[in-house]
Design a protein around this motif. Structure first.
Motif, PDB file in Angstrom:
ATOM      1  N   ILE A 131       0.819  -1.213   0.000  1.00  0.00           N
ATOM      2  CA  ILE A 131       0.000   0.000   0.000  1.00  0.00           C
ATOM      3  C   ILE A 131       0.856   1.269   0.000  1.00  0.00           C
ATOM      4  CG2 ILE A 131      -1.801   1.278   1.197  1.00  0.00           C
ATOM      5  CD1 ILE A 131      -2.764  -1.337  -0.014  1.00  0.00           C
ATOM      6  N   ILE A 132       1.727   1.396   0.983  1.00  0.00           N
ATOM      7  CA  ILE A 132       2.441   2.654   1.194  1.00  0.00           C
ATOM      8  C   ILE A 132       3.467   2.926   0.092  1.00  0.00           C
ATOM      9  CG2 ILE A 132       3.921   3.949   2.773  1.00  0.00           C
ATOM     10  CD1 ILE A 132       1.070   3.609   3.712  1.00  0.00           C
ATOM     11  N   LEU A 133       4.297   1.951  -0.204  1.00  0.00           N
ATOM     12  CA  LEU A 133       5.353   2.183  -1.195  1.00  0.00           C
ATOM     13  C   LEU A 133       4.808   2.509  -2.583  1.00  0.00           C
ATOM     14  CD1 LEU A 133       8.097  -0.447  -0.230  1.00  0.00           C
ATOM     15  CD2 LEU A 133       7.990   1.988   0.302  1.00  0.00           C
ATOM     16  N   PRO A 134       3.830   1.776  -3.117  1.00  0.00           N
ATOM     17  CA  PRO A 134       3.303   2.173  -4.439  1.00  0.00           C
ATOM     18  C   PRO A 134       2.685   3.572  -4.459  1.00  0.00           C
ATOM     19  CG  PRO A 134       2.681  -0.086  -3.927  1.00  0.00           C
ATOM     20  CD  PRO A 134       3.254   0.481  -2.681  1.00  0.00           C
ATOM     21  N   LEU A 135       1.998   3.954  -3.370  1.00  0.00           N
ATOM     22  CA  LEU A 135       1.402   5.286  -3.318  1.00  0.00           C
ATOM     23  C   LEU A 135       2.439   6.388  -3.110  1.00  0.00           C
ATOM     24  CD1 LEU A 135      -1.766   4.570  -1.143  1.00  0.00           C
ATOM     25  CD2 LEU A 135      -1.653   4.933  -3.607  1.00  0.00           C
ATOM     26  N   SER A 136       3.627   6.002  -2.664  1.00  0.00           N
ATOM     27  CA  SER A 136       4.678   6.988  -2.369  1.00  0.00           C
ATOM     28  C   SER A 136       5.710   7.094  -3.470  1.00  0.00           C
ATOM     29  CB  SER A 136       5.374   6.614  -1.050  1.00  0.00           C
ATOM     30  OG  SER A 136       4.453   6.505   0.004  1.00  0.00           O
ATOM     31  N   LYS A 137       5.439   6.542  -4.645  1.00  0.00           N
ATOM     32  CA  LYS A 137       6.417   6.592  -5.728  1.00  0.00           C
ATOM     33  C   LYS A 137       6.889   8.007  -6.056  1.00  0.00           C
ATOM     34  CE  LYS A 137       5.558   2.301  -8.282  1.00  0.00           C
ATOM     35  NZ  LYS A 137       5.095   1.726  -9.561  1.00  0.00           N
ATOM     36  N   PRO A 138       5.989   8.995  -6.122  1.00  0.00           N
ATOM     37  CA  PRO A 138       6.484  10.351  -6.420  1.00  0.00           C
ATOM     38  C   PRO A 138       7.528  10.842  -5.427  1.00  0.00           C
ATOM     39  CG  PRO A 138       4.112  10.256  -6.675  1.00  0.00           C
ATOM     40  CD  PRO A 138       4.507   8.963  -6.053  1.00  0.00           C
ATOM     41  N   MET A 139       7.267  10.678  -4.129  1.00  0.00           N
ATOM     42  CA  MET A 139       8.220  11.142  -3.133  1.00  0.00           C
ATOM     43  C   MET A 139       9.466  10.264  -3.087  1.00  0.00           C
ATOM     44  SD  MET A 139       9.127  13.386  -1.074  1.00  0.00           S
ATOM     45  CE  MET A 139       7.644  14.371  -1.094  1.00  0.00           C
ATOM     46  N   LEU A 140       9.320   8.961  -3.333  1.00  0.00           N
ATOM     47  CA  LEU A 140      10.488   8.083  -3.369  1.00  0.00           C
ATOM     48  C   LEU A 140      11.431   8.489  -4.483  1.00  0.00           C
ATOM     49  CD1 LEU A 140       8.820   4.589  -2.728  1.00  0.00           C
ATOM     50  CD2 LEU A 140      10.288   5.868  -1.158  1.00  0.00           C
ATOM     51  N   PHE A 141      10.893   8.818  -5.643  1.00  0.00           N
ATOM     52  CA  PHE A 141      11.740   9.271  -6.743  1.00  0.00           C
ATOM     53  C   PHE A 141      12.364  10.622  -6.429  1.00  0.00           C
ATOM     54  CE2 PHE A 141       9.916   5.908  -9.260  1.00  0.00           C
ATOM     55  CZ  PHE A 141      10.873   5.663 -10.230  1.00  0.00           C
ATOM     56  N   THR A 142      11.623  11.481  -5.750  1.00  0.00           N
ATOM     57  CA  THR A 142      12.178  12.779  -5.377  1.00  0.00           C
ATOM     58  C   THR A 142      13.344  12.611  -4.408  1.00  0.00           C
ATOM     59  OG1 THR A 142      10.006  13.803  -5.642  1.00  0.00           O
ATOM     60  CG2 THR A 142      11.628  15.013  -4.363  1.00  0.00           C
ATOM     61  N   VAL A 143      13.176  11.756  -3.416  1.00  0.00           N
ATOM     62  CA  VAL A 143      14.245  11.496  -2.454  1.00  0.00           C
ATOM     63  C   VAL A 143      15.438  10.844  -3.149  1.00  0.00           C
ATOM     64  CG1 VAL A 143      14.856  10.107  -0.434  1.00  0.00           C
ATOM     65  CG2 VAL A 143      12.701  11.377  -0.479  1.00  0.00           C
ATOM     66  N   PHE A 144      15.163   9.923  -4.064  1.00  0.00           N
ATOM     67  CA  PHE A 144      16.251   9.265  -4.803  1.00  0.00           C
ATOM     68  C   PHE A 144      17.075  10.293  -5.577  1.00  0.00           C
ATOM     69  CE2 PHE A 144      18.086   7.192  -8.478  1.00  0.00           C
ATOM     70  CZ  PHE A 144      18.608   6.026  -7.964  1.00  0.00           C
ATOM     71  N   VAL A 145      16.399  11.211  -6.255  1.00  0.00           N
ATOM     72  CA  VAL A 145      17.108  12.238  -7.022  1.00  0.00           C
ATOM     73  C   VAL A 145      17.897  13.150  -6.099  1.00  0.00           C
ATOM     74  CG1 VAL A 145      16.800  14.246  -8.512  1.00  0.00           C
ATOM     75  CG2 VAL A 145      15.512  12.167  -8.955  1.00  0.00           C
ATOM     76  N   TYR A 146      17.306  13.514  -4.969  1.00  0.00           N
ATOM     77  CA  TYR A 146      18.007  14.367  -4.004  1.00  0.00           C
ATOM     78  C   TYR A 146      19.297  13.694  -3.521  1.00  0.00           C
ATOM     79  CZ  TYR A 146      19.147  16.158   0.634  1.00  0.00           C
ATOM     80  OH  TYR A 146      19.817  16.624   1.722  1.00  0.00           O
ATOM     81  N   CYS A 147      19.204  12.436  -3.124  1.00  0.00           N
ATOM     82  CA  CYS A 147      20.391  11.707  -2.653  1.00  0.00           C
ATOM     83  C   CYS A 147      21.413  11.538  -3.770  1.00  0.00           C
ATOM     84  CB  CYS A 147      19.988  10.343  -2.097  1.00  0.00           C
ATOM     85  SG  CYS A 147      18.881  10.410  -0.681  1.00  0.00           S
ATOM     86  N   PHE A 148      20.936  11.286  -4.985  1.00  0.00           N
ATOM     87  CA  PHE A 148      21.846  11.111  -6.116  1.00  0.00           C
ATOM     88  C   PHE A 148      22.635  12.389  -6.375  1.00  0.00           C
ATOM     89  CE2 PHE A 148      22.992  11.266 -10.569  1.00  0.00           C
ATOM     90  CZ  PHE A 148      23.474   9.995 -10.823  1.00  0.00           C
ATOM     91  N   VAL A 149      21.955  13.528  -6.368  1.00  0.00           N
ATOM     92  CA  VAL A 149      22.630  14.803  -6.641  1.00  0.00           C
ATOM     93  C   VAL A 149      23.646  15.126  -5.552  1.00  0.00           C
ATOM     94  CG1 VAL A 149      22.272  17.287  -6.887  1.00  0.00           C
ATOM     95  CG2 VAL A 149      20.719  15.694  -8.005  1.00  0.00           C
ATOM     96  N   ILE A 150      23.291  14.860  -4.288  1.00  0.00           N
ATOM     97  CA  ILE A 150      24.229  15.122  -3.188  1.00  0.00           C
ATOM     98  C   ILE A 150      25.497  14.288  -3.358  1.00  0.00           C
ATOM     99  CG2 ILE A 150      24.589  14.860  -0.713  1.00  0.00           C
ATOM    100  CD1 ILE A 150      22.898  17.250  -1.410  1.00  0.00           C
TER     101      ILE A 150
END
Length: 321
Positions: free
Chosen positions: A230-249
């Motif tokens: 339930i939670i992870l599929p609904l949180s894909k937008p924020m998961l991708f945002t966090v992934f990009v943030y960590c990648f850039v750092i």
């Protein structure tokens, strides 16, 4: 009429301000791309449009340009013809005057940064998702203190943490080997990215209705299964945002990499490589600008992939309250 004129004036002012801001932000990037495509004799041309598009800098960095055989100086050739020299000595002389050593191994440095940034962003997103869910949904002793102090690490600058972290790595023997040094860098990057990742995901998880998880658990799902289904599929937008943030750092980090990876030339990251490019014999403006353009490509791709998921709907209409 006065109202229409006023609105028209406001629109003109807003669009003019936005246009000036875009020009101010995009002009340096346009200048970088333009210089990377110009021939050396055209670098003095102030126009952003090159007279002739010149791809040599990109071909050299990517290893696509055909190598030209090195013509040895006559004095060195006479020295090589000396029968008193051994085969090893002749080989060392040829390598010393070979152009291969002048080639900047940009692809290797880019691969190093890419692997390290991908590993950091993947682990950080996975750990942050688990920790943020626990802080958002579970009740345990010390939860409020952990949630309020999760950003405490950002109150201390990286310069102040660099020396203690390096001394700790030396004390436990991690810096004595390449594997230990890479592990130290990975742990430091996780420490840098986890607090904000947990904060972002925790706030996002709280916006998802608890009724969705309760319905899943009524159907027989465990807490972990409800989180995964339930939670992870609904949180894909924020998961991708966090992934990009960590990648850039991790992709742009220079301070800790300059301390830990300085002794391992072949495993340095892109920021270190660009800094060394500025001070080496390879410091040609076209090559420097081409390297800067190529460095931007992975970050741009990450943002493009994340934007596709950010544009999708979230949980609106998922539960009837």
């Amino acid at each position: 009429m006065k109202t229409i004129a006023r609105r028209l004036g406001q629109l003109v002012g807003i669009y003019s301000a936005v246009s000036l801001l875009l020009v101010f932000c995009l002009f340096p990037f346009a200048q970088i791309v333009s210089t990377s495509l110009k021939h050396p004799i055209d670098w003095g041309n102030p126009s952003l449009i090159p007279k002739v598009i010149h791809w040599d800098a990109y071909e050299e960095l990517l290893g696509l340009k055909t190598k030209v055989p090195t013509k040895l100086p006559q004095s060195i050739q006479q020295l090589l013809d000396n029968p008193a020299l051994s085969k090893v000595q002749r080989q060392q002389l040829r390598q010393q005057f070979s152009r291969d050593k002048d080639i900047f191994p940009f692809g290797r440095y880019m691969l190093n940064s890419l692997l390290l940034a991908l590993l950091t962003s993947t682990l950080s997103t996975a750990f942050a998702a688990s920790a943020a869910y626990a802080l958002a949904r579970l009740r345990f002793v010390g939860r409020s203190m952990i949630a309020n102090s999760v950003l405490f690490v950002y109150m201390i600058g990286g310069v102040l943490l660099m020396v203690p972290l390096y001394q700790m790595s030396v004390a436990v023997g991690l810096t004595h080997t390449l594997t230990g040094t890479l592990l130290s860098i990975l742990l430091i990057y996780l420490v840098q990215t986890l607090p904000v990742a947990m904060y972002m995901l925790g706030n996002y998880f709280r916006t998802i209705s608890v009724a969705l998880e309760e319905a899943a658990m009524i159907d027989g799902c465990s807490r972990f299964e409800a989180f995964r289904v339930i939670i992870l599929p609904l949180s894909k937008p924020m998961l991708f945002t966090v992934f990009v943030y960590c990648f850039v750092i991790a992709w742009n980090e220079y301070l800790f990499a300059s301390v830990f990876l300085r002794q391992y030339q072949d495993f340095q990251t892109i920021p270190l490589a660009l800094q060394s490019l500025f001070t080496s014999k390879n410091a040609i403006w076209g090559r420097i600008m081409a390297a800067s353009v190529l460095t931007l490509i992975p970050v741009i791709i990450c943002f493009m992939l994340a934007s596709r998921h950010l544009s999708r709907g979230l949980t609106d209409g998922g539960v009837k309250e």
